[in-house]
Design a protein around this motif. Structure first.
Motif, PDB file in Angstrom:
ATOM      1  N   ILE A  31      48.689  55.633  37.966  1.00  0.00           N
ATOM      2  CA  ILE A  31      48.527  54.716  36.834  1.00  0.00           C
ATOM      3  C   ILE A  31      49.761  54.782  35.944  1.00  0.00           C
ATOM      4  N   LYS A  32      50.172  55.989  35.622  1.00  0.00           N
ATOM      5  CA  LYS A  32      51.300  56.177  34.697  1.00  0.00           C
ATOM      6  C   LYS A  32      52.619  55.716  35.306  1.00  0.00           C
ATOM      7  N   ILE A  33      52.811  55.999  36.582  1.00  0.00           N
ATOM      8  CA  ILE A  33      54.040  55.552  37.242  1.00  0.00           C
ATOM      9  C   ILE A  33      54.087  54.027  37.308  1.00  0.00           C
ATOM     10  N   TYR A  34      52.978  53.411  37.694  1.00  0.00           N
ATOM     11  CA  TYR A  34      52.970  51.961  37.858  1.00  0.00           C
ATOM     12  C   TYR A  34      53.147  51.243  36.520  1.00  0.00           C
ATOM     13  N   ALA A  35      52.410  51.665  35.507  1.00  0.00           N
ATOM     14  CA  ALA A  35      52.577  51.047  34.181  1.00  0.00           C
ATOM     15  C   ALA A  35      54.003  51.240  33.676  1.00  0.00           C
ATOM     16  N   SER A  36      54.530  52.435  33.844  1.00  0.00           N
ATOM     17  CA  SER A  36      55.893  52.718  33.383  1.00  0.00           C
ATOM     18  C   SER A  36      56.914  51.868  34.122  1.00  0.00           C
ATOM     19  N   SER A  37      56.677  51.635  35.396  1.00  0.00           N
ATOM     20  CA  SER A  37      57.558  50.782  36.176  1.00  0.00           C
ATOM     21  C   SER A  37      57.480  49.335  35.688  1.00  0.00           C
ATOM     22  N   LEU A  38      56.266  48.859  35.471  1.00  0.00           N
ATOM     23  CA  LEU A  38      56.099  47.484  34.966  1.00  0.00           C
ATOM     24  C   LEU A  38      56.765  47.299  33.603  1.00  0.00           C
ATOM     25  N   MET A  47      59.320  61.284  34.506  1.00  0.00           N
ATOM     26  CA  MET A  47      58.374  62.353  34.186  1.00  0.00           C
ATOM     27  C   MET A  47      57.133  62.295  35.066  1.00  0.00           C
ATOM     28  N   HIS A  48      56.534  61.126  35.193  1.00  0.00           N
ATOM     29  CA  HIS A  48      55.269  61.029  35.919  1.00  0.00           C
ATOM     30  C   HIS A  48      55.438  61.075  37.433  1.00  0.00           C
ATOM     31  N   THR A  49      56.591  60.671  37.916  1.00  0.00           N
ATOM     32  CA  THR A  49      56.875  60.848  39.342  1.00  0.00           C
ATOM     33  C   THR A  49      56.908  62.336  39.670  1.00  0.00           C
ATOM     34  N   LYS A  50      57.595  63.096  38.846  1.00  0.00           N
ATOM     35  CA  LYS A  50      57.676  64.546  39.060  1.00  0.00           C
ATOM     36  C   LYS A  50      56.294  65.189  38.943  1.00  0.00           C
ATOM     37  N   GLU A  51      55.515  64.768  37.941  1.00  0.00           N
ATOM     38  CA  GLU A  51      54.169  65.322  37.775  1.00  0.00           C
ATOM     39  C   GLU A  51      53.280  64.970  38.963  1.00  0.00           C
ATOM     40  N   ALA A  52      53.404  63.759  39.473  1.00  0.00           N
ATOM     41  CA  ALA A  52      52.600  63.357  40.634  1.00  0.00           C
ATOM     42  C   ALA A  52      52.925  64.231  41.839  1.00  0.00           C
ATOM     43  N   LEU A  53      54.196  64.455  42.076  1.00  0.00           N
ATOM     44  CA  LEU A  53      54.603  65.285  43.211  1.00  0.00           C
ATOM     45  C   LEU A  53      54.130  66.725  43.022  1.00  0.00           C
ATOM     46  N   GLU A  54      54.206  67.227  41.790  1.00  0.00           N
ATOM     47  CA  GLU A  54      53.708  68.579  41.499  1.00  0.00           C
ATOM     48  C   GLU A  54      52.201  68.683  41.716  1.00  0.00           C
ATOM     49  N   ASN A  55      51.477  67.579  41.509  1.00  0.00           N
ATOM     50  CA  ASN A  55      50.024  67.556  41.702  1.00  0.00           C
ATOM     51  C   ASN A  55      49.629  67.255  43.151  1.00  0.00           C
ATOM     52  N   GLY A  56      50.604  67.236  44.049  1.00  0.00           N
ATOM     53  CA  GLY A  56      50.296  67.070  45.461  1.00  0.00           C
ATOM     54  C   GLY A  56      50.318  65.648  45.981  1.00  0.00           C
ATOM     55  N   GLU A  57      50.750  64.703  45.164  1.00  0.00           N
ATOM     56  CA  GLU A  57      50.849  63.321  45.644  1.00  0.00           C
ATOM     57  C   GLU A  57      51.995  63.231  46.637  1.00  0.00           C
ATOM     58  N   SER A  58      51.888  62.318  47.592  1.00  0.00           N
ATOM     59  CA  SER A  58      52.943  62.174  48.601  1.00  0.00           C
ATOM     60  C   SER A  58      54.083  61.317  48.069  1.00  0.00           C
ATOM     61  N   ILE A  59      55.264  61.596  48.576  1.00  0.00           N
ATOM     62  CA  ILE A  59      56.437  60.800  48.213  1.00  0.00           C
ATOM     63  C   ILE A  59      56.204  59.339  48.591  1.00  0.00           C
ATOM     64  N   GLN A  60      55.605  59.121  49.754  1.00  0.00           N
ATOM     65  CA  GLN A  60      55.354  57.762  50.237  1.00  0.00           C
ATOM     66  C   GLN A  60      54.516  56.959  49.237  1.00  0.00           C
ATOM     67  N   ARG A  61      53.454  57.565  48.723  1.00  0.00           N
ATOM     68  CA  ARG A  61      52.581  56.843  47.792  1.00  0.00           C
ATOM     69  C   ARG A  61      53.238  56.666  46.421  1.00  0.00           C
ATOM     70  N   VAL A  62      54.038  57.621  45.994  1.00  0.00           N
ATOM     71  CA  VAL A  62      54.744  57.496  44.716  1.00  0.00           C
ATOM     72  C   VAL A  62      55.766  56.381  44.796  1.00  0.00           C
ATOM     73  N   VAL A  63      56.569  56.393  45.839  1.00  0.00           N
ATOM     74  CA  VAL A  63      57.618  55.387  46.000  1.00  0.00           C
ATOM     75  C   VAL A  63      57.016  54.010  46.269  1.00  0.00           C
ATOM     76  N   GLY A  64      55.907  53.974  46.982  1.00  0.00           N
ATOM     77  CA  GLY A  64      55.305  52.708  47.369  1.00  0.00           C
ATOM     78  C   GLY A  64      54.420  52.043  46.336  1.00  0.00           C
ATOM     79  N   VAL A  65      54.192  52.692  45.204  1.00  0.00           N
ATOM     80  CA  VAL A  65      53.208  52.163  44.251  1.00  0.00           C
ATOM     81  C   VAL A  65      53.563  50.765  43.749  1.00  0.00           C
ATOM     82  N   ASN A  66      54.840  50.443  43.681  1.00  0.00           N
ATOM     83  CA  ASN A  66      55.223  49.096  43.235  1.00  0.00           C
ATOM     84  C   ASN A  66      54.883  48.021  44.249  1.00  0.00           C
TER      85      ASN A  66
END
Length: 141
Positions: A31-38, A47-66
């Motif tokens: 949510i935070k990455i997508y809103a921040s991107s928009l 900040m939220h990309t790093k937090e997502a990765l620290e929380n176990g989110e995949s790079i693919q899903r972080v990069v692909g959210v847009n």
């Protein structure tokens, strides 16, 4: 921030409520990455990309959210939330549609929908403050 620390502390309390909600941490960060991107808030994206990765989110899903509509690796529950993020972030254009709200009700109860609203409103507030304050991420070494 230092000139109006009470206001920032209040926003921080809203952020804490969102973080302590029943919404999964990985979804909170999407949510935070997508809103921040928009909103084009580089500081918050970083900040939220790093937090997502620290929380176990995949790079693919972080990069692909847009491109969540085109990407196959988001659930229906996540997709409706990302649609809500977009509609709230651009609320001045069309508001929040009945279709999105109806779809939300299929996956989330009223308490969770309220928590989603809080998360989305709070990150949008942070984005606007960050952009107005010209916050910039530090370059990774």
């Amino acid at each position: 921030m230092k000139e109006n620390s009470e206001a920032y502390a209040t926003l921080g309390k809203l952020d804490t409520l969102g973080r302590e909600s029943s919404i999964p941490k990985k979804l909170q960060e999407l949510i935070k990455i997508y809103a921040s991107s928009l909103n084009h808030c580089a500081f918050c994206i970083d900040m939220h990309t790093k937090e997502a990765l620290e929380n176990g989110e995949s790079i693919q899903r972080v990069v692909g959210v847009n491109a969540w509509r085109e990407a196959p690796f988001y659930s229906d529950q996540e997709r409706v939330v990302l649609e809500l993020v977009e509609e709230v972030t651009f609320i001045h254009q069309h508001g929040v549609s009945d279709a999105v709200y109806s779809e939300l009700e299929k996956h989330y109860d009223e308490k969770q929908i309220g928590e989603l609203y809080l998360l989305i409103a709070t990150i949008n507030a942070y984005n606007r403050l960050g952009i107005m304050s010209q916050l910039q991420p530090k370059e990774d070494k």
